[in-house]
Design an enzyme around this catalytic site. Structure first.
Site, short mmCIF file in Angstrom:
data_model
loop_
_atom_site.label_atom_id
_atom_site.label_comp_id
_atom_site.label_asym_id
_atom_site.label_seq_id
_atom_site.Cartn_x
_atom_site.Cartn_y
_atom_site.Cartn_z
N LYS A 202 18.52 27.46 -9.79
CA LYS A 202 17.68 27.45 -10.99
C LYS A 202 18.07 28.50 -12.01
O LYS A 202 18.34 29.65 -11.67
CB LYS A 202 16.21 27.65 -10.59
CG LYS A 202 15.65 26.50 -9.77
CD LYS A 202 14.18 26.71 -9.47
CE LYS A 202 13.59 25.50 -8.75
NZ LYS A 202 12.17 25.71 -8.42
N GLY A 381 17.12 41.02 -4.54
CA GLY A 381 16.42 41.33 -5.79
C GLY A 381 16.83 42.67 -6.38
O GLY A 381 16.94 42.82 -7.60
#
Length: 401
Positions: A202, A381
């Site tokens: 995405k 992350g």
């Protein structure tokens, strides 16, 4: 700002000192509770050995899973203590909690060079809430703090940030020092040409990193499911491929930003498509503008791999985050493998190749190419946020060099 590290501390600084080390031991287990990948444990060993050799009493702490502030027996760190004992060649005792009288007694019994492991810090709600009272209790058994958990450095938790208010010095472990050295220098002071390869399913999960990289890189390669949002934004029919329809304008904006910044934006020209999302699906390789209705793109094609290889050839620094396709299925692994092999071949020629966390790490490990890369980041992350130029709370809390 450069941070003080374990390397700056001598035996006279550490001998007899109680050192709280925040590590990342959030390793995968199988159903029987056996560790299936001990990469994170091995990554922490240099710091642990350095501290122990300098006469420190090493008190390790980590999170494991997401117990949400409650004791969950399947998330105890018992298997980690056993693996650490094997790896270090000395007994690593695990406590039943990470704070309280039992921990105080265990630390009081330590000799110089001993290593103990505290129980999962996330068994206490105060960890993720960064509760000062919890952080103070955690810090109470130590004199010095070392953060070597890059994977959680983007979280302001009790064990990653809160404890620094009660201990001194607060320094980076050798792993975090290496992460900062590679990731920060790659984006702040790169040897050019600098390329970034961004993949994944995405656009939405990589927007900020793509925007940040478009202000820094010379070439940006895109792969994975996100490419179909870019193609649809250009009026190309993408069949049944994954598309984020609410991100079509964003894809156009990012394309325009690349042009404005003089960044060479390189997208695949052909794709491997499938009639369903399945490892045994029927497949065909087609040009990007010839995807049949109902078929979905699950990997970049052979022409794209060759084009990527050619365009990467003159690069001196390459950062890769995110696979080119569904590499978990053998039929759709060629694109990701091709990029991995290309990077592996560039490293010996003086190119700095950085695998920036996440699924790209799993891919290079799966293909047996990890040793051929300059650096493999242990953060998912945290790696992305550092590449975006964000300040990581776990790093910000450490002493400046």
């Amino acid at each position: 700002m450069a941070k003080k590290s374990v390397a700056n501390l001598t035996a006279s600084d550490l001998s007899g000192k109680r050192v709280l080390v925040r590590a990342d031991f959030n390793v995968p287990l199988d159903d029987a509770g056996n560790i299936t990948d001990d990469t994170r444990i091995r990554a922490a060993l240099p710091t642990i050995k350095d501290l122990a050799s300098k006469g420190a009493k090493v008190i390790l702490c980590s999170h494991f899973g997401r117990p949400k502030g409650k004791v969950v027996d399947s998330m105890r760190l018992t298997p980690v203590a056993a693996r650490l004992s094997e790896s270090l060649g000395q007994t690593v005792t695990k406590t039943d909690d990470c704070i309280g009288e039992g921990v105080q007694a265990a630390v009081a019994a330590m000799a110089d060079g001993d290593v103990i492991l505290l129980e999962n810090v996330r068994f206490h709600a105060g960890e993720e809430a960064n509760d000062p009272e919890f952080a103070q209790q955690l810090a109470a058994v130590a004199d010095v703090y070392v953060n070597d958990a890059f994977g959680t450095a983007h979280r302001a938790h009790g064990s990653t940030a809160g404890v620094t208010a009660y201990l001194s010095p607060n320094v980076a472990g050798l792993l975090i020092e290496k992460e900062l050295q590679f990731l920060k220098s790659a984006v702040d002071e790169p040897v050019r040409p600098l390329a970034a390869i961004v993949g994944g399913s995405k656009v939405s999960s990589k927007i900020t990193v793509i925007e940040a990289l478009l202000g820094k890189v010379d070439k940006l390669f895109l792969g994975g499911g996100m490419i179909f949002t870019f193609y649809k934004s250009r009026g190309i029919s993408v069949g049944g491929s994954l598309v984020e329809d609410d991100k079509l304008d964003l894809a156009r904006e990012l394309t325009a930003l690349a042009e404005k910044n003089g960044v060479e934006l390189i997208l695949p020209t052909d794709v491997v498509v499938a009639d369903k999302f399945d490892k045994d699906a029927n497949t065909q390789t087609v040009s990007i503008d010839a995807i049949p209705d109902g078929w979905m793109g699950l990997d970049i094609g052979p022409d794209s791999i060759k084009a990527f290889q050619a365009a990467l050839g003159d690069c001196k620094t390459v950062i890769w985050n995110g696979p080119m396709g569904v590499f978990e299925f053998p039929k759709f692994e060629a694109g990701t493998r091709g990029v991995a092999e290309t990077l592996g071949s560039l490293t010996p020629g003086g190119c700095t190749t950085i695998i920036g966390g996440g699924d790209s790490v799993a891919a290079v490990e799966q293909f047996g190419l990890a040793e051929q890369m300059s650096h493999i980041s242990t953060g998912g992350g945290a790696s992305l946020e550092l590449l975006e130029g964000k300040e990581l709370p776990g790093i910000a809390a450490l002493d400046n060099a």
